[in-house]
Structure formats: structure tokens, C-alpha cells
Design a protein around this motif. Sequence first.
Motif, mmCIF file in Angstrom:
data_model
loop_
_atom_site.group_PDB
_atom_site.id
_atom_site.type_symbol
_atom_site.label_atom_id
_atom_site.label_comp_id
_atom_site.label_asym_id
_atom_site.label_seq_id
_atom_site.Cartn_x
_atom_site.Cartn_y
_atom_site.Cartn_z
ATOM 1 N N PHE A 1 92.330 109.567 82.664
ATOM 2 C CA PHE A 1 92.441 109.817 83.804
ATOM 3 C C PHE A 1 93.376 108.521 84.457
ATOM 4 O O PHE A 1 94.367 108.588 84.809
ATOM 5 C CB PHE A 1 91.376 110.174 84.509
ATOM 6 N N ASP A 2 92.512 107.419 84.653
ATOM 7 C CA ASP A 2 92.890 106.676 85.588
ATOM 8 C C ASP A 2 94.226 105.861 85.220
ATOM 9 O O ASP A 2 95.268 105.483 86.110
ATOM 10 C CB ASP A 2 91.786 105.114 85.573
ATOM 11 N N ALA A 3 94.364 105.643 83.844
ATOM 12 C CA ALA A 3 95.701 104.990 83.522
ATOM 13 C C ALA A 3 96.766 105.762 83.413
ATOM 14 O O ALA A 3 97.976 105.198 83.610
ATOM 15 C CB ALA A 3 95.393 104.571 82.031
ATOM 16 N N LEU A 4 96.235 107.130 83.683
ATOM 17 C CA LEU A 4 97.642 108.103 83.852
ATOM 18 C C LEU A 4 97.879 108.446 85.274
ATOM 19 O O LEU A 4 98.418 109.650 85.965
ATOM 20 C CB LEU A 4 97.327 109.444 83.156
ATOM 21 N N ARG A 5 97.377 107.566 86.279
ATOM 22 C CA ARG A 5 97.475 107.472 87.628
ATOM 23 C C ARG A 5 96.786 108.941 88.250
ATOM 24 O O ARG A 5 97.015 109.577 89.026
ATOM 25 C CB ARG A 5 98.837 107.730 88.104
ATOM 26 N N ILE A 6 95.506 109.054 87.640
ATOM 27 C CA ILE A 6 94.579 110.203 88.099
ATOM 28 C C ILE A 6 93.316 109.573 88.473
ATOM 29 O O ILE A 6 92.195 109.572 87.866
ATOM 30 C CB ILE A 6 94.550 111.418 87.050
ATOM 31 N N PRO A 7 93.290 108.931 89.778
ATOM 32 C CA PRO A 7 91.954 108.391 90.216
ATOM 33 C C PRO A 7 90.943 109.460 90.409
ATOM 34 O O PRO A 7 91.288 110.395 90.421
ATOM 35 C CB PRO A 7 92.158 107.254 91.092
#
Length: 348
Positions: free
Chosen positions: A147-153
Motif C-alpha cells: 500500500f504505502d509505497a504505492l501511494r495508498i496511505p
Amino acid sequence: MVWELFNLLKTAEEEISSVQNEKDLENWRIKYLGRKSPLSLFFKELKNFSPSEKKELGEKANEIRKKLVDLYEKKKNEFQAENNLNFSLAKKDKKANFFDITQPGKRIPLSHLHPLTLVFNELTNLFGNLGFQIVEGLDIETEYYNFDALRIPEDHPAREMWDTFWLAPKDKKQKSKLLLRTHTSPMQIRFMEKHQPPFRIIVPGRCFRYEATDFSHEIQFHQIEGLVVDENVSLANFKSIVNNILMTFFRKNIEIRFRNSYFPFVSPGIEVDIKFKEAKSSVYKNKWLEIMGAGMVHPELFQNVGYEKNQWQGFAFGLGVERLTMLKYNIPDIRLFFSSDIRFLKQF
Ligand code: PHE
């Protein structure tokens, strides 16, 4: 009288030794053990004797009777054994000499590759021909890569697109929460962290989503992720690759449509639909069916993995393998793939 019986035993013994067949044996039995045999008559006469004589004579007669029965059984068994032997010899003989060339051959049941395996093999070959390298990720991912690294916080509404199976933390020190990957996109980051462009890769793999199942949804399914990064890459390249792959894969008349969409890790985001002009099943005929999400890699991803600013461009896509397999083979229900039903699997 008893002496007569002893003589009888002797003649009976002599006679039975020359008995040659079952019919003679039966005659022998009737003669010596039958209801009208001297022995039976003797037993009938016994009642006329005194009790003590009755006992003695009875015992003797029984002894003789037992000997006669033994003689009979022994002979009978001999015949039986002979019969069995003859029978099996005859059978063997018949088998050995008889070969029916008109008999249809026996069909040996062959095992089959699972339809998903067939499609994986075909697609990885097609991409391989276009210079794609195959890399694989892991089914278990961290929250960061999925998620986070794929811009999905965490607080981003886009997270709701991926209903997630979370894994219980091993201990409190664990940095990033673990989950079953909801898509193959985390491998984009993992690969870019370790490799410098230019490259083109595909990532075939299994994904999981915490969803209610129905004919088109399963909690486990497969994707093929694609990522191409180079200096001059555009959506036009993506379109030509997709056209090439899909036309070869379906080998029939399809229309392809690229439609605007949104995924936080690409910009612009698109979705690819296909339509069969002639489809066997009316379910698919003349309907647009979504088969992949895609887009140009978001520049922030490049920055986060430390690539030189403004030097690289890339596109990424995620193909739904079950969807493609269902369309190719006219499979009506995604749940069939994991049912292990031999009647289903036998068809491929
Ligand atoms: N990972 C996305 C999904 O599972 C698909 C996708 C992949 C979209 C790559 C854009 C780029 O829905």
C-alpha cells in the motif's frame, strides 16, 4: 453282522480306488452311504438290539461310516483339484491363443494442465517473446509494499478498493504489518529498489482479497503484473503491446478499448476492456469486459526508489488471469478454478 460291515468297508475301499469320474463317485456314494445302503439299513436294525449291544454296534458302525465318508471326501477333493487345474489351464490356453484384433484399445487416462497453468504458460511465452523478464514476488507482503509505497496511505479511500486479509503480528516490534498481497503491484517497488532501468518485467502471481465470492469473485485469484521503464516510453507503446498480446492470445475477432480510471500509483490511470464480436456464449457476446488496470508509473514512485529525476518513464499494468482464462475457454464461474472438480479439469 459287524463283520459284514467290515467286509463292506474293504470292498468299498477297493471300488473307490478304481473310480475314474464324478459320476462313478456319486454312484459309489449312493451304494455305500445312501439311504438304501447296507449301512443305513444296519442303523435301522439297531433298534432291535439290547441297549448294551446297541451301544457297541452303533459305535462300530459309526466308525465305519466315518471311514466311508472320509474315503468319499478325499476322492471328491481330488476331482475338485483336478477340475480347478483343468479350468485354469484351459483359461490360460484360451487367453494365450486368442487375440481379438477388433477390440478397441484401452484409453489410458492422461492428466491435464490446469487451465490457469495453460494461460500462464501462454502469456509468459508471449511476453517473453517481447523481451520481458519474469520475476516473482511473495504471497505475503508488508503493508508498506502493498500500500504505502504505492501511494495508498492508511487513511486513503483508495484502500477500500483492496479488501485485505491481514496477518496477526508476530510481536510488537514488527515494523510493518503483514498481509496477503491484494495485487502483484508491490513487486514494482521491490524490483525498482534493486534494479536500474531500462527493463521490462512481468510478475505472475497469486493474490488475495477478503471478498464475498460469486461467479466472478474469489478470495484468491491471479494477476500478471507488467512494468516497463525506459527513457522514452509512452502509453502508445503500452497500447501496441496490449494489442499484440491480446490478439495473439484470443486468436479471434476482438475489440479493445482503453478507458480512464484511477489508481494512486499511476498517472494517468486507465483500464482496458475487450469485446468479442462473435462469442460462443451470450454472456460475453457484444459486452465490454474489463481485463486489466494500467497506467503510466507515477513519478513519485521513481523518486522513492531513488531514480534520477525526470530521466525515466514507464508504464505498468495488472492483468486478471482468471478473467482472461474464463473468456478464452468460456468458463462461466470463477469458483470452478479452485474446485478441483475432475469433470471440469478434464476438459483442458
Ligand atoms: N494493481 C491493480 C489492481 O490490482 C492493477 C494495476 C496494476 C493498475 C498496474 C495500474 C497499474 O487492481
